[in-house]
Design an enzyme around this catalytic site. Structure first.
Site, short mmCIF file in Angstrom:
data_model
loop_
_atom_site.label_atom_id
_atom_site.label_comp_id
_atom_site.label_asym_id
_atom_site.label_seq_id
_atom_site.Cartn_x
_atom_site.Cartn_y
_atom_site.Cartn_z
CG HIS A 46 -1.73 -1.16 1.50
ND1 HIS A 46 -2.84 -1.47 0.74
CD2 HIS A 46 -1.64 -2.13 2.44
CE1 HIS A 46 -3.39 -2.59 1.21
NE2 HIS A 46 -2.69 -3.00 2.24
O1 RIB Z 1 -5.30 -0.04 4.60
C1 RIB Z 1 -3.90 -0.05 4.44
C2 RIB Z 1 -3.27 1.06 5.21
O2 RIB Z 1 -3.53 0.89 6.61
C3 RIB Z 1 -1.74 1.08 5.09
O3 RIB Z 1 -1.27 2.39 5.22
C4 RIB Z 1 -1.30 0.26 6.26
O4 RIB Z 1 0.02 0.59 6.69
C5 RIB Z 1 -2.30 0.68 7.29
O5 RIB Z 1 -1.85 1.92 7.85
#
Ligand code: RIB
Ligand code: CA
Length: 313
Positions: free
Chosen positions: A243
């Site tokens: 992500h």
């Molecule tokens: O949903 C994914 C996000 O939530 C990413 O930034 C992960 O690190 C958590 O913070």
């Protein structure tokens, strides 16, 4: 090309850590002014500790780390140890960092950075709940017009939710903060689950990073070995979605991504859909577009960039 000044606001988290490492490995393009930590994946005392561990792993203890908000603006904190492990950085062997926290709060550091640099020259890279950013905007509204761009990992449209059926974690944890940011008028680019779920750390990609055979290569591979298990079990995917590094990759090679400039609003009242990002992808309303919502990425190009850059550390 002048180096882009950035602040990384983050809740490390293995994927946050990889994003920080990618930024550190790109000094020609990025001038990392500070890391500001927020409660999210794990409580604040762990996220600020983890940020310092990552900087020590990369040999970059010159970058200041500030602790920010320990809880959302108006709600109790929701964490994600089930994804990231108890430390938030499970996988590699960890240590107690020696570098100190910077003096002062993350919110004040964000305000000071935006006021002291020329307008339109500081980018806020947000990798966690938007509490610090919203608190800074509330405290010092004058800084909003000075923001070059907010590039955030958060939200979802076609992918819907990962922490609830309707909401992505970063937005869900502090929906009121997200609403403040989306309504602020600052230029926003969003990396939602729609794109991050297409950037999977598959086994060959993790082994290519491990094969760098460096301290950072092994540290990163061991984080990803742990990080993949939640998404592989939940989605049956071939690897964990990276992500947060999408935020940094956007700054380095925007051509790897595509999206639409649309209106995005956040649900802050309904218990059923709290934290949902309602993106008008098909432009069926007359609501004003307020964000570039990224929907696709060249995953091979992304991992080629990531692996090449990590080899520099
Ligand atoms: O949903 C994914 C996000 O939530 C990413 O930034 C992960 O690190 C958590 O913070
Ligand atoms: Ca994160």
């Amino acid at each position: 090309m002048s180096r882009r000044k950035i602040i990384i606001d983050t809740d490390p988290g293995q994927d946050d850590a990889v994003a920080i490492l990618l930024a550190l490995a790109s000094p020609e393009e990025l001038d990392l002014l500070a890391i500001t930590c927020v409660a999210g994946n794990v409580p604040l005392h762990r996220t600020q500790t983890n940020a310092r561990i990552v900087l020590e792993a990369a040999g970059r203890t010159d970058v200041p780390v500030y602790a920010g908000c320990p809880a959302p603006l108006h709600r109790p904190l929701v964490t994600a140890e089930h994804v990231h492990g108890k430390t938030g950085l499970d996988g590699p062997e960890l240590w107690e960092p020696q570098m100190p926290l910077a003096e002062g709060s993350a919110v004040d550091a964000i305000i000071e950075a935006l006021r002291s640099h020329d307008p339109g020259t500081v980018t806020l890279c947000t990798l966690g709940p938007l509490t610090n950013i919203a608190a800074a905007f509330n405290t010092a509204p004058d800084i909003i017009s000075r923001v070059q761009e907010v590039v955030m990992m958060g939200g979802a449209y076609f992918e819907v939710g990962n922490i609830t059926p309707a909401a992505e974690f970063n937005i869900y944890v502090d929906p009121e903060a997200a609403e403040i940011v989306f309504k602020s008028g600052a230029p926003i680019t969003v990396m939602p689950l729609d794109v991050t779920h297409k950037v999977l750390a598959t086994r060959p990609r993790i082994e290519a990073i491990r094969a760098l055979d460096s301290r950072v290569g092994h540290f990163t591979a061991e984080m990803l070995d742990f990080f993949e298990r939640f998404d592989v079990e939940k989605y049956g995917s071939e690897g964990g979605p990276l992500h947060d590094p999408c935020v940094i990759a956007w700054l380095l090679r925007p051509e790897l991504f595509s999206g639409r400039h649309v209106n995005v609003e956040v649900e802050t009242r309904s218990d059923l859909t709290l934290g949902m990002t309602v993106a008008d992808w098909w432009r069926v309303t007359d609501r004003t577009p307020n964000a570039l919502f990224i929907g696709d990425a060249d995953a091979d190009g992304f991992f080629e960039l990531l692996t090449q850059r990590l080899a520099r550390l």
